[in-house]
Design an enzyme around this catalytic site. Sequence first.
Site, PDB file in Angstrom:
ATOM      1  CB  THR A   1      -0.887   0.045   1.252  1.00 55.55           C
ATOM      2  OG1 THR A   1      -0.025   0.178   2.383  1.00 55.55           O
ATOM      3  CG2 THR A   1      -1.706  -1.210   1.404  1.00 55.55           C
TER       4      THR A   1
ATOM      5  CD  GLU B   1      -4.942  -2.299   2.342  1.00 53.16           C
ATOM      6  OE1 GLU B   1      -5.287  -1.904   1.213  1.00 53.16           O
ATOM      7  OE2 GLU B   1      -4.399  -1.565   3.176  1.00 53.16           O
TER       8      GLU B   1
ATOM      9  CE  LYS C   1     -16.660  14.287  14.239  1.00 56.26           C
ATOM     10  NZ  LYS C   1     -16.366  13.256  15.166  1.00 56.26           N
TER      11      LYS C   1
ATOM     12  CD1 TRP D   1     -17.914  14.071  11.230  1.00 59.31           C
ATOM     13  CD2 TRP D   1     -18.432  12.174  10.162  1.00 59.31           C
ATOM     14  NE1 TRP D   1     -17.342  13.045  11.912  1.00 59.31           N
ATOM     15  CE2 TRP D   1     -17.645  11.860  11.294  1.00 59.31           C
ATOM     16  CE3 TRP D   1     -18.869  11.148   9.338  1.00 59.31           C
ATOM     17  CZ2 TRP D   1     -17.291  10.557  11.604  1.00 59.31           C
ATOM     18  CZ3 TRP D   1     -18.522   9.853   9.644  1.00 59.31           C
ATOM     19  CH2 TRP D   1     -17.731   9.552  10.779  1.00 59.31           C
TER      20      TRP D   1
HETATM   21  P1  ADP Z   1      -4.009   4.264  -1.693  1.00 70.14           P
HETATM   22  O1  ADP Z   1      -5.053   5.082  -2.394  1.00 70.14           O
HETATM   23  O2  ADP Z   1      -4.079   4.368  -0.208  1.00 70.14           O
HETATM   24  O3  ADP Z   1      -2.691   4.412  -2.276  1.00 70.14           O
HETATM   25  P2  ADP Z   1      -5.360   1.962  -2.689  1.00 70.14           P
HETATM   26  O4  ADP Z   1      -5.083   2.128  -4.118  1.00 70.14           O
HETATM   27  O5  ADP Z   1      -5.389   0.622  -2.110  1.00 70.14           O
HETATM   28  O6  ADP Z   1      -4.306   2.746  -1.904  1.00 70.14           O
HETATM   29  O7  ADP Z   1      -6.679   2.776  -2.398  1.00 70.14           O
HETATM   30  C1  ADP Z   1      -7.754   2.306  -1.690  1.00 70.14           C
HETATM   31  C2  ADP Z   1      -8.653   3.447  -1.367  1.00 70.14           C
HETATM   32  O8  ADP Z   1      -9.079   4.141  -2.533  1.00 70.14           O
HETATM   33  C3  ADP Z   1      -9.939   3.031  -0.703  1.00 70.14           C
HETATM   34  O9  ADP Z   1      -9.757   2.767   0.658  1.00 70.14           O
HETATM   35  C4  ADP Z   1     -10.808   4.242  -0.957  1.00 70.14           C
HETATM   36  O10 ADP Z   1     -10.553   5.268  -0.028  1.00 70.14           O
HETATM   37  C5  ADP Z   1     -10.361   4.720  -2.303  1.00 70.14           C
HETATM   38  N1  ADP Z   1     -11.312   4.277  -3.330  1.00 70.14           N
HETATM   39  C6  ADP Z   1     -11.197   3.243  -4.171  1.00 70.14           C
HETATM   40  N2  ADP Z   1     -12.269   3.171  -5.001  1.00 70.14           N
HETATM   41  C7  ADP Z   1     -13.083   4.191  -4.670  1.00 70.14           C
HETATM   42  C8  ADP Z   1     -14.356   4.660  -5.149  1.00 70.14           C
HETATM   43  N3  ADP Z   1     -15.004   4.092  -6.162  1.00 70.14           N
HETATM   44  N4  ADP Z   1     -14.893   5.718  -4.523  1.00 70.14           N
HETATM   45  C9  ADP Z   1     -14.277   6.333  -3.499  1.00 70.14           C
HETATM   46  N5  ADP Z   1     -13.080   5.953  -3.028  1.00 70.14           N
HETATM   47  C10 ADP Z   1     -12.489   4.898  -3.594  1.00 70.14           C
END
Ligand code: ADP
Length: 548
Positions: free
Chosen positions: A189, A335, A445, A450
Site C-alpha cells: 500500500t 488489501e 469535522k 461531518w
Molecule cells: P491508496 O489510495 O491508499 O494508495 P489503494 O489504491 O489501495 O491505496 O486505495 C484504496 C482506497 O481508494 C480506498 O480505501 C478508498 O478510499 C479509495 N477508493 C477506491 N475506489 C473508490 C471509489 N469508487 N470511490 C471512493 N473511493 C475509492
Amino acid sequence: MRSTMQDAQLTIREITRHGTTVHRDSEVVTATEDGTRSLSYGELGVRVAQLAGALRGLGVEGDQRVATFMWNNAEHLTAYLAVPSMGAVLHTLNIRLPADQLVYIANHAEDKVVLVDASLVGLLVPHLAAMETVEHVVVAGPEAAGADLAPLQGQGAEVHRYDELLDAQPETFDWPEIDERDAAAMCYTSGTTGNPKGVVYSHRSAYLHSMAIWSGTVAALDAHSRVLPIVPQFHANAWGLVYAALMSGASLCMPDRWLQAEPLCRFMAASRATVSGAVPTVWNDVLGHLERHPEQKPESLGLILCGGSAVPLALQQALWRKHGIEVRQAWGMTETSPVASAGRPPLGVEEGTDEAWRYRGTQGRLLCGVEGRIVGDDGSVLADDGDAVGELEVRGPWVTAEYYRSDDPQAAEKFHDGWLRTGDVGKLDALGYITLTDRSKDVIKSGGEWISSVDLENALMAHDDVVEAAVVAIPDEKWDERPLATVVVREGADVTVEQLREFLAADFAKWQLPDAWAFVDQVPRTSVGKFDKKVIRKQYAAGEVELQ
Ligand code: ADP
C-alpha cells in the site's frame, strides 16, 4: 459427507495454461512510439515458459521474489504469468514511489531479481545499490537491445537483456505443483502514514477475484472483448484485469508509457479496445481531449471501469451522453485484491432516470465473495439501511487478513474481529450498495458535524466551468475544521467564488459550504493518480495556497 469432486488447485498456472492454449488465438497488443506490436496468446505461452526457464537459470527457487519495474506491456504480462506459475512471488514495484519507499519495499520483500523496462532504467539506477537483496537486473522491451546498460553495472547486481536470456531457453518448462494457498504476488500500500505495508495474494485469492472481474457485473468479458488496463500493473495488480483477460480469452491492449489523453485515444482506436479501466483523473483528461478533438473518439470503447477514488457523476454523465460510453464505478483497495464492489443500478430502476444515476454515483454493490458492514465509532455494527454512517469493514477470500511481516504497531488496528477496517466512511444499503462519503483521514469535522468532501467535490465538478475540484479540511479556531475547496477552472472561463458558492447552495446547507477557495492549475496527484489531499493540506499549512 465429503463431496465427490476433484480437488484441483486454483492457481495462476491454471489461468496461464487455459489462456495460452484454449485462447491461443487471442492477442496482447502493446503501444509503441509510432504504432503497436502484438503477440498471440499462443506465442505468449512460449515466452512465459522461457521467462520461467531464464529465472530458474538465474537461481530463482521456491517462493523467492521477482520484482517488476515496468509499464503495462507484453513483457510485464509475461512476468505476471511466469513468476507465480513457477512458484515464485511476483512483486510489482510502483515506479512513481518516492526513493525511500521504493528501496524500503524492495528490501522488505527481499526481491532477488528486478525486471525493468529499458525506458525505466534511468529511474531505477539511483536506487539499485540500496536494494540489498537484488542479485540480477533484467532489462526488457524493444529498446533493451540497444540500451546502454553501463549505468546499471557495478551496483552489486548482474545485468542481463531480457530477449537474450529468453531466446536461449527451451519453449517448455517443467511447471511445479502449486498449493493454491501459497503466495503468488505481493503489492505494498502506498503508506500515507508510516512505512508501506505489504499485502500478499495467494493463487486462490487471485483466481477467485479474477472470476468476479470477468463476470457480467464487473468487466463483462469474453473472447471477443479487448481489454485496455490503463490502471498500472504496479497498482493493485491492474485491478485483476490481466488475469481476468487470460481466463475469459479477452485480448489485452497495453498502453506502455503513453498515458496522456492524446496517445491513449489513438491507441484505443488502433487496438480496438472495448473495455478499459483507470482512475477518474485519466477519464477527465480523456474527456477534455475529446471535447477538443471529437474526431479522435475511440469507436469501439463501450465500457469503462472506474474507481480508486469517487467517480464524479458529471464525468459519468458526460462520457455516456456525449460519447455513448458506460462508466461503471467500482470500489476496492490493495488489501481487497482490489475490487470488492461494482455494478449497475438494481432491478426495477430504469437506466437514465435520476434514481439510476443516483445508484451509479454509489461505489457499487458488494460482489459475491465479499461481505461488508458499517461500524460506528464505538465498534458496534450499524444497520445496513442506507442511512447509518460509519467505517466500512469487509471480509472474504480475496481480502487480506494481515500485513506481510509488518513492524508497524498500528497494523493490527486495521483488523477487527476478522474483518478488514477499510478506513473508508460511508453507508451500506440492504441491497449491498456502498455509498462512501470520505476516507476517515479526509473527513472534515466542523463544529462536531461531518461535512463530506466527496459530496462537495462531486457537486463542484458538475459545474460547467469546473474541470477538477478537491476539498480538504483546514484548521479553524471556532469550528475545529472548515472546508477548503481547490478548483481547476476550465480554460477561458471566468467563474467567481460567489457563483460557485451559489451553485453549491442549491444542494448543501450554508454551514457545509467551503469558505476558503483557491483556483489552481492542477490538483496534486498521488503516485497512482488520485487527488493528493495530504499535499494540499501541507501546502495550506505552509502558506503556499493562494486563497481567492
Ligand atoms: P491508496 O489510495 O491508499 O494508495 P489503494 O489504491 O489501495 O491505496 O486505495 C484504496 C482506497 O481508494 C480506498 O480505501 C478508498 O478510499 C479509495 N477508493 C477506491 N475506489 C473508490 C471509489 N469508487 N470511490 C471512493 N473511493 C475509492
